[in-house]
Design a protein around this motif. Structure first.
Motif, PDB file in Angstrom:
ATOM      1  N   LEU A 204       1.020  -1.316   0.300  1.00 14.97           N
ATOM      2  CA  LEU A 204      -0.591   0.192   0.543  1.00 14.97           C
ATOM      3  C   LEU A 204       0.721   1.365  -0.236  1.00 14.97           C
ATOM      4  N   GLN A 205       0.051   2.347  -0.237  1.00 13.82           N
ATOM      5  CA  GLN A 205       1.551   3.255  -0.841  1.00 13.82           C
ATOM      6  C   GLN A 205       0.360   4.690  -0.443  1.00 13.82           C
ATOM      7  N   ASN A 206       1.364   5.305   0.004  1.00 12.32           N
ATOM      8  CA  ASN A 206       0.791   6.716   0.479  1.00 12.32           C
ATOM      9  C   ASN A 206       0.572   7.765  -0.487  1.00 12.32           C
ATOM     10  N   THR A 212       3.368   2.510   2.750  1.00 11.48           N
ATOM     11  CA  THR A 212       2.801   2.163   3.943  1.00 11.48           C
ATOM     12  C   THR A 212       3.187   0.906   4.752  1.00 11.48           C
TER      13      THR A 212
END
Lengths: 624, 452
Positions: A204-206, A212
């Motif tokens: 998951l990325q911000n 993240t």
């Protein structure tokens, strides 16, 4: 209360708004999938670990292809501020135009996410860039492994890799845009084994693209699996030596181990350094090579079909004996009115005929194969006889599929009755019309791989394995097809007189291949000298003959069969024969006894000068 | 009014109290998920937004208890004073340093207070006091028994009442704070209920439809089928309005008694002229008066701009967060877009708090929340209607209108039905001022409820 009823209007408005919201939410959250996809696109990402590609060894476990770390330069556009672009382009060696173009493309893709800026910088160039890189914020490097060819030879065997195109991606969904694929040579044949399995890590990325957490705790992640290493039957020392010998010549050399069908060397000259087609200059270098009029990219050994010349006579002798139209002791006089010949004594046997390469002899025995009197009509007889002849020739692998594990292998051409009927009409021809085929001229065309295989067949006295490059695959059997013997239509007993003749070619005075003689090894060989023509601007020009030599050694228990073809250099015994003997000696003894012979070949510049005619066009058969 | 202050506990509307604590409780846990910071996992940590929200809740409950103890007559008595104070605050705040381009905040340490939030209470009180003191509300629509359909006559709102609304509205526009300004139009609901603004409400609905059509069509052009005449979108709208007018003319001629026709014809011509002027006004107003970012926000809702990573970033991320929730959601604290750690949805603890909730609890959660707000609003209408005094009814309706607007615009914005206007979702969005002002309004309403 006259306005009381208005409370229902207000309550209704509330209910209406709530109802619209409910419907809209139900649609967005339950029915419509576009927001789920969009959310995944925004919040999920993956890193792909490219597997290291399988290593390639030669038969002596010498590494001939391995991997080396290259560097990609990436840029985050909104961090790349205050860049001295003039200094920067000097550092990384690119044009201002490209710099601006790449930068704009990166900005367009994303200002906050990194984009590729410059790819596949070789380690030696990167060592110069790395210490300066701190001056250019927003730029950073990413490692990637690329191929390296430590021996700098064997380009045609090894092939090269480049980025997959749309067709590749359609054909095999494994490939993603930006992947590399083996394009030629064994890189292509064994792509599936060599490439390995890429690893994927989902995360998951911000909003600025920073990881993240792992996606679903890594449930869908896979580790990269390195490609399988493979071992080729190639003897790299021999290959290198062959390339050295063929320097400044056009043509090819193919050597096969008769007992296994493994290809020991495959030289096509001119060649190039395979490392040229690795890294960021691949395209540039490829164009350069493609422009070269001597066609270094063209693999003559697998892709060129040539007239075999006198080396083809061996099949005539074997076929005639098997068909019973002659015996090993049959003699024919050298009647030069039938077909031209050089001056030599009369051939009183098959062995004599091979030794002296007597054209009228083979004219007469081939006529006997084709005109066997199966029909009283000479034309019909030729039609029946030629097809018998063609079958024999094909049983030696000529003009057939040899199942070689290599891309771009051409087949030779063996004319049959149907073919000549088309040219001369049915029963409109007989042996006299087509006699050139008996001496390996005329319509007959062969590839050097086929002819090297012929030498291996003779060395084996009648059978062959399909020639192949592969020797071992890590954790896998090599294809069964390479372990079965294929027999010719000629019984092994008939090979002795031919082999005897071939030994005499090299080792007896008056033999055509005396220059191939070695004291230590009993070489059996056959010279060939092929007339050839080039059609230039509609005019057919006769060119200098091709020099050819087909051989195997030692005579008993053969270890190597070889076919040498040097374009436009004249008589087969002059250049091809000594070159073949050097290769044989190198392979069997590991050293060269006669350095004079070696130097003569090494120093010869035999590249034909066409300047008096026209620059050569790519021959029709040399299609890749 | 009954005087039962000795038995106030028995009189408390427990449904309202339950709804209040339900919303506030869910709100705080939702903010906790939204801004969760592993370094400050304590729910009560005053550095975090959930911690501060709990503090504000405490203050609000304290205010609530005081309000519950107050006599309604006290409120009525000091209504103008309260209004006056908020106006003064609205003036003073214009001299404060700007935060995010608006002079809307009084900073007290790390806490900030928005006087505009309290201005709503002041206006509600003042309006209730003024309207209840005049007799207009009774005489306005007396001739008709059925007053759902308003008469076509311009309602004359007394000037002082209009001023009560317009002065704070104008001050708020000076900040500028378009969001709170729009909330002021919620008072039209109150006026409608009180018999003043029936036609205004209808006008408003028709006007919104015409405005939307105008904005969508005006800039485009089309060709009349059959004829090869190219017309601008605006001409098309005007032609359509005239066609509609002609249709109505024939409808009136066919179905209405001759003696009633005259007035209707006049009304028809009048409204046609007004509509055509309005179309032009909208077009000019849109292109000349609105600021660029406001135009963009309107264009985004109307679908005239599609720029998911640029202009439409906020709304695109908000919709993705909500839409990806599915039926049951991703689970508490499992949002992948609408939380501060991921940071995809902007202002996810305040204006876009609905996203965190809907992403984590799915349709099941979002529908439940809509349902809770609906129950609350209907309950507030019931309380308002139960009032015997005009003052309390008008005040209760003001509160209902404010809550309704906040709910409608905040949720509508998050799901792409309304333009992006930064206003909080009552009790759910993080923010001290809104927490306190909503609580005060709510407890007023509840207090009124238990004394009805």
């Amino acid at each position: 209360m006259n306005n009381d009823s208005r409370k229902y209007v207000i309550a209704l408005m509330v209910l209406l708004v709530s109802f619209i919201f409910t419907v809209r939410l139900f649609y967005m959250q339950v029915i419509d999938d576009q927001w789920k996809d969009r959310a995944a696109e925004i919040s999920e990402n993956k890193v792909i670990t490219q597997p290291a590609r399988g290593v390639v060894y030669d038969r002596n476990k010498e590494k001939i292809i391995s991997n080396v770390v290259y560097y990609d330069l990436r840029v985050v556009p909104n961090q790349a501020v205050g860049i001295d672009s003039v200094e920067f382009i000097k550092l990384v060696d690119m044009s201002m135009e490209d710099y601006v173009k790449t930068m704009n493309a990166a900005r367009k893709y994303s200002k906050r996410k990194s984009s590729e800026f410059l790819t596949q910088i070789p380690p030696d160039e990167f060592t110069l860039i790395a210490p300066e890189l701190y001056k250019y914020p927003g730029f950073f490097e990413v490692e990637r492994t690329l191929r390296v060819y430590p021996k700098k030879t064997g380009a045609h065997i090894l092939g090269y890799m480049n980025e997959v195109n749309n067709t590749d991606i359609e054909r095999n969904p494994y490939y993603k845009s930006g992947d590399f694929i083996g394009r030629m040579g064994v890189e292509r044949t064994y792509e599936q084994q060599l490439r390995g399995q890429r690893g994927v890590k989902y995360y998951l990325q911000n909003s600025i693209g920073v990881e993240t957490e792992r996606y679903e705790n890594g449930k869908y992640d896979t580790l990269a699996v390195q490609g399988k290493s493979i071992t080729l039957g190639i003897d790299w020392e021999l290959q290198e030596y062959g390339e050295r010998l063929m320097r400044n010549k056009l043509g090819c050399v193919v050597a096969i181990e008769p007992a296994t069908g493994e290809i020991l060397a495959m030289v096509s000259a001119p060649s190039y350094d395979p490392n040229l087609l690795v890294g960021r200059r691949l395209g540039e270098n490829y164009l350069q090579l493609e422009k070269d009029t001597l066609l270094p990219l063209f693999n003559r050994a697998a892709g060129a079909t040539y007239p075999p010349g006198s080396t083809f006579k061996l099949i005539m002798a074997l076929t005639a004996m098997q068909e019973g139209v002659i015996t090993p002791e049959s003699g024919f006089s050298c009647i030069k009115s039938l077909v031209g010949c050089h001056n030599h004594g009369s051939a009183g046997s098959v062995s004599d005929a091979v030794k002296m390469s007597c054209n009228p002899y083979f004219y007469q025995i081939t006529k006997k194969i084709i005109h066997q009197g199966k029909s009283s009509n000479g034309f019909k007889d030729a039609a029946i006889g030629l097809d018998i002849w063609a079958k024999y020739v094909q049983s030696f692998g000529i003009g057939t599929d040899l199942h070689i594990d290599f891309p771009g292998v051409m087949k030779g051409f063996v004319p049959n009755t149907a073919y000549y009927d088309k040219i001369y009409n049915q029963y409109g021809w007989q042996f006299e019309t087509i006699y050139s085929i008996c001496i390996g001229q005329g319509e007959v065309l062969v590839t050097s791989l086929e002819m090297a295989n012929l030498a291996a067949i003779i060395a084996n006295r009648g059978y062959y394995y399909y020639p192949h490059f592969i020797k071992e695959i890590e954790g896998e059997q090599i294809p069964e097809i390479y372990q079965q013997k294929n027999y010719t239509m000629v019984d092994s007993q008939y090979f002795a007189p031919v082999i005897d003749g071939m030994w005499r070619v090299v080792n007896e005075p008056g033999g055509t291949g005396g220059r191939a003689r070695l004291d230590s090894i009993a070489i059996c060989g056959k010279t060939g000298t092929a007339e050839n023509f080039k059609v230039i601007n509609g005019k057919r020009h006769q060119m200098t003959d091709h020099s050819i030599f087909s051989a195997f050694a030692p005579m008993d228990n053969p270890q190597i069969a070889i076919y040498v073809y040097i374009e436009n250099t004249g008589f087969g015994g002059t250049w091809a024969a000594p070159l073949a003997s050097l290769m044989i000696e190198k392979y069997i003894t590991g050293s060269i006894s006669d350095t004079t012979k070696e130097n003569r070949i090494l120093n010869a510049n035999l590249i034909p000068d066409w300047s008096d005619i026209q620059p050569p066009k790519k021959p029709r058969s040399q299609r890749r | 009014m009954r005087n039962q202050s000795d038995n106030i506990v028995a009189d408390i509307d427990w449904v309202m109290v339950l709804l209040y604590f339900l919303l506030v409780g869910l709100g705080i846990f939702n903010i906790y998920a939204s801004v969760y910071d592993p370094d400050h996992p304590n729910l009560f940590d005053q550095i975090t937004q959930h911690g501060k929200q709990i503090t504000w809740l405490g203050v609000s409950i304290f205010l609530g208890v005081i309000i519950m103890l107050l006599e309604t007559s006290f409120l009525k008595k000091y209504a103008y004073w309260f209004y006056g104070v908020t106006i003064v605050l609205l003036v003073i705040v214009l001299f404060m340093p700007a935060v995010n381009g608006a002079r809307a905040w009084f900073g007290i340490g790390s806490f900030g207070i928005q006087p505009a939030e309290f201005a709503k209470i002041g206006v509600a009180l003042a309006l209730a006091k003024y309207l209840s003191a005049t007799d207009h509300s009774r005489s306005r629509n007396i001739q008709s028994g059925l007053s759902i359909i308003p008469k076509f006559s311009l309602t004359k709102l007394p000037l002082p009442a209009l001023m009560i609304l317009l002065v704070p509205a104008a001050l708020i526009l000076l900040q500028p704070d378009a969001g709170t300004f729009i909330i002021f139009t919620s008072f039209i609901l109150v006026l409608y209920r009180e018999g003043y603004a029936g036609n205004v409400l209808l006008f408003l609905i028709v006007a919104v439809i015409i405005a939307v059509v105008t904005l969508v069509v005006a800039e485009s052009s089309f060709i009349i089928p059959g004829l090869k005449i190219k017309l601008s979108g605006k001409t098309g709208i005007v032609l359509s309005l005239i066609t509609l007018g002609i249709i109505f003319y024939f409808v009136i001629r066919s179905f209405v008694l001759p003696r009633n026709r005259g007035g209707l014809y006049k009304a028809l011509i009048g409204s046609l002229v007004v509509a055509i002027i309005f179309v032009n006004f909208i077009e000019i107003g849109y292109s000349k008066i609105l600021m660029d970012h406001q135009k963009t926000r309107i264009d985004l809702v109307l679908g005239k701009i599609d720029d998911p990573d640029g202009e439409g970033y906020n709304i695109n991320r908000a919709k993705a967060a909500i839409g990806s929730g599915g039926f049951f959601g991703k689970g508490y604290m499992k949002s992948t877009l609408a939380n501060e750690n991921q940071g995809h949805v902007p202002m996810q603890s305040t204006d876009f708090i609905f996203c965190t909730w809907s992403e984590e609890w799915g349709f099941a959660g979002s529908f439940s929340l809509v349902l809770i707000y609906t129950i609350l609003l209907i309950k507030m209408i019931i309380i308002a209607e139960r009032q015997r005094s005009d003052f309390t009814r008008i005040f209760a309706y003001s509160v209902t209108g404010i809550f309704f607007y906040h709910f409608m615009i905040n949720v509508g914005m998050a799901i792409g039905l309304a333009p992006v206007i930064g206003i909080p979702l009552p009790f759910f969005s993080y923010g001290g001022s809104s927490m306190m002002s909503f609580s005060i309004l709510f407890f007023h309403s509840a207090q009124i409820g238990c004394r009805a």
